[in-house]
Design an enzyme around this catalytic site. Structure first.
Site, PDB file in Angstrom:
ATOM      1  N   TRP A 100     -21.027  -0.652  94.712  1.00 52.80           N
ATOM      2  CA  TRP A 100     -20.917  -0.938  93.278  1.00 52.80           C
ATOM      3  C   TRP A 100     -22.324  -0.619  92.850  1.00 52.80           C
ATOM      4  O   TRP A 100     -22.513  -0.062  91.733  1.00 52.80           O
ATOM      5  CB  TRP A 100     -20.353  -2.148  93.073  1.00 52.80           C
ATOM      6  N   ASP A 167     -25.121  -7.573  88.104  1.00 49.03           N
ATOM      7  CA  ASP A 167     -23.797  -7.376  88.104  1.00 49.03           C
ATOM      8  C   ASP A 167     -23.253  -8.573  89.083  1.00 49.03           C
ATOM      9  O   ASP A 167     -23.191  -8.523  90.363  1.00 49.03           O
ATOM     10  CB  ASP A 167     -23.261  -6.079  88.796  1.00 49.03           C
ATOM     11  N   LYS A 191     -12.089 -11.946  89.267  1.00 45.46           N
ATOM     12  CA  LYS A 191     -12.444 -12.315  90.622  1.00 45.46           C
ATOM     13  C   LYS A 191     -12.572 -13.900  90.551  1.00 45.46           C
ATOM     14  O   LYS A 191     -11.560 -14.462  90.911  1.00 45.46           O
ATOM     15  CB  LYS A 191     -13.565 -11.867  91.462  1.00 45.46           C
TER      16      LYS A 191
HETATM   17  N1  PMP Z   1     -19.178  -4.484  90.283  1.00 42.38           N
HETATM   18  C1  PMP Z   1     -18.778  -5.132  91.337  1.00 42.38           C
HETATM   19  C2  PMP Z   1     -19.512  -5.976  92.043  1.00 42.38           C
HETATM   20  C3  PMP Z   1     -17.445  -5.153  91.658  1.00 42.38           C
HETATM   21  O1  PMP Z   1     -17.023  -5.778  92.729  1.00 42.38           O
HETATM   22  C4  PMP Z   1     -16.381  -4.458  90.879  1.00 42.38           C
HETATM   23  C5  PMP Z   1     -14.829  -4.236  91.023  1.00 42.38           C
HETATM   24  N2  PMP Z   1     -14.485  -4.710  91.941  1.00 42.38           N
HETATM   25  C6  PMP Z   1     -16.937  -3.465  89.875  1.00 42.38           C
HETATM   26  C7  PMP Z   1     -18.399  -3.849  89.661  1.00 42.38           C
HETATM   27  C8  PMP Z   1     -16.042  -2.769  88.820  1.00 42.38           C
HETATM   28  O2  PMP Z   1     -15.322  -3.434  87.928  1.00 42.38           O
HETATM   29  P1  PMP Z   1     -14.385  -2.976  86.960  1.00 42.38           P
HETATM   30  O3  PMP Z   1     -13.251  -2.598  88.083  1.00 42.38           O
HETATM   31  O4  PMP Z   1     -14.069  -4.393  86.249  1.00 42.38           O
HETATM   32  O5  PMP Z   1     -15.032  -1.802  86.227  1.00 42.38           O
END
Ligand code: PMP
Length: 355
Positions: A100, A167, A191
């Site tokens: 991520w 994040d 989550k």
């Molecule tokens: N950052 C992290 C740490 C994540 O776990 C996720 C999704 N699993 C995201 C970003 C992306 O999130 P979204 O699908 O809400 O854009």
């Protein structure tokens, strides 16, 4: 009705009490004669729901008054672009400890110069700050305190002179944090907060008002803050459900109480993995995630049987992310300790049958 024990990484299990309450309020919220889904976001009913959710989040996270709280759309992924745009960043430091953070850095690089201050060859540890190469002219430092796919969690908070942008998608409210140490915190809801559709952004006041003039208005933090996150129609129902989760958490002792249970859950699951020669987790002990526990079987040919038999036992969504394979147990706030106990018991039985 049989509810499964759901180890999904997100959208993830929600507290059953919250789902029951939402069901009971589905047709008529609080005597309004309407579902929350049918309300105007400008009406007094929804405005009160939105305000209560923000107030309860502020209580749970102990958010100082000089921070704005947004409930916006576009996911954490939307924020990957919003961040450099709202800083009008020329240069930013990214510490990349998993998939991520890598995506966040790649997106930011469309808008500013990105310095990868650290990125281990394999995502199985958080390098110490002494190993990083920080710039001396970065507008901010971006970190992903918990990498959901690799199960890598920061054991420390960086010590830097620029705003820390974090994040917290997969770790928000799992344990107390000092919000005042951060410039910007953002997290997708799906989550630890509620259903998908809302992204929480928490921004220190002095970081507002710097946005690039070309920033789309829905991504502009200052404009969203000035409009109470209702610059356009918000995801009302998701926002309401987040609010129910916040009230439920407060009633259950708040973040500190969840942190205790989360620490026990993670400790016993890693202990079970480490005690076995059949299961393994590749992450350095001090960088292991308390929320996402990836593990492999010594013989990957047994993966399919493991997943099928786990499902028979009511334990679902244990398949690892498609990019790394193996298994992953996501054990967010709504996962009761009994769910982790059931997984550990199943793992031992499966090992006994197959080792
Ligand atoms: N950052 C992290 C740490 C994540 O776990 C996720 C999704 N699993 C995201 C970003 C992306 O999130 P979204 O699908 O809400 O854009």
């Amino acid at each position: 009705m049989a509810r499964v024990i759901n180890f999904s990484a997100g959208p993830a299990a929600l507290p059953e009490a919250v789902l029951s309450q939402a069901a009971s309020e589905m047709l008529d919220w609080n005597g309004s004669g309407m579902s929350v889904m049918e309300m105007s976001h400008r009406g007094k009913e929804f405005v009160s729901i939105a305000a209560a959710a923000e107030a309860d989040l502020r209580t749970l996270m102990n958010i100082p008054d000089n921070y704005k709280v947004l409930f916006v759309q576009g996911g954490a992924t939307g924020q990957f672009a919003s961040i450099p745009l709202n800083f009008s960043a020329k240069k930013a430091d990214y510490v990349v400890t998993g998939s991520w953070g890598k995506k966040a850095a790649k997106e930011a690089a469309k808008y500013c110069e990105v310095n990868i201050a650290a990125q281990p060859d394999s995502f199985n540890r958080v390098p110490a700050q002494s190993e990083w190469t920080l710039s001396d002219d970065a507008d901010y430092l971006h970190i992903t305190p918990n990498e959901t796919i690799e199960g890598v969690e920061f054991p420390f908070l960086p010590d830097v002179n620029v705003p820390i942008v974090a994040d917290l998608s997969s770790t928000i409210m799992s344990a107390p944090i000092d919000v005042s140490k951060y410039g910007v915190i953002y997290a997708g809801a799906q989550k630890n907060i509620g259903p998908s559709g809302v992204t929480i952004v928490i921004i220190r006041d002095d970081l507002l008002g710097k946005a690039d003039a070309k920033t789309p208005m829905v991504m502009n933090w200052e404009q969203q803050a000035a409009n109470d996150s209702m610059l356009n129609t918000p995801p009302c129902y998701t926002w309401y459900l987040c609010g129910l989760v916040f009230k439920h958490m407060i009633a259950n002792g708040g973040v500190a109480a969840y942190a205790d249970v989360n620490a026990r859950k993670a400790a016993k699951l890693y202990a079970a993995i480490d005690a076995s020669k059949f299961y393994a987790n590749p992450v350095d002990a001090d960088s292991r995630s308390s929320m996402n526990v990836p593990f492999t079987l010594a013989n990957a040919e047994l993966d399919a049987a493991f997943l099928a038999e786990a499902k028979e036992a009511g334990l679902v969504t244990l398949k690892g992310h498609r990019s790394i394979g193996g298994m992953r147990a996501s054990i967010y706030n709504a996962m009761p300790e009994s769910g982790v106990d059931a997984l550990i018991t199943f793992m031992a039985e499966f090992e006994a049958r197959n080792a």
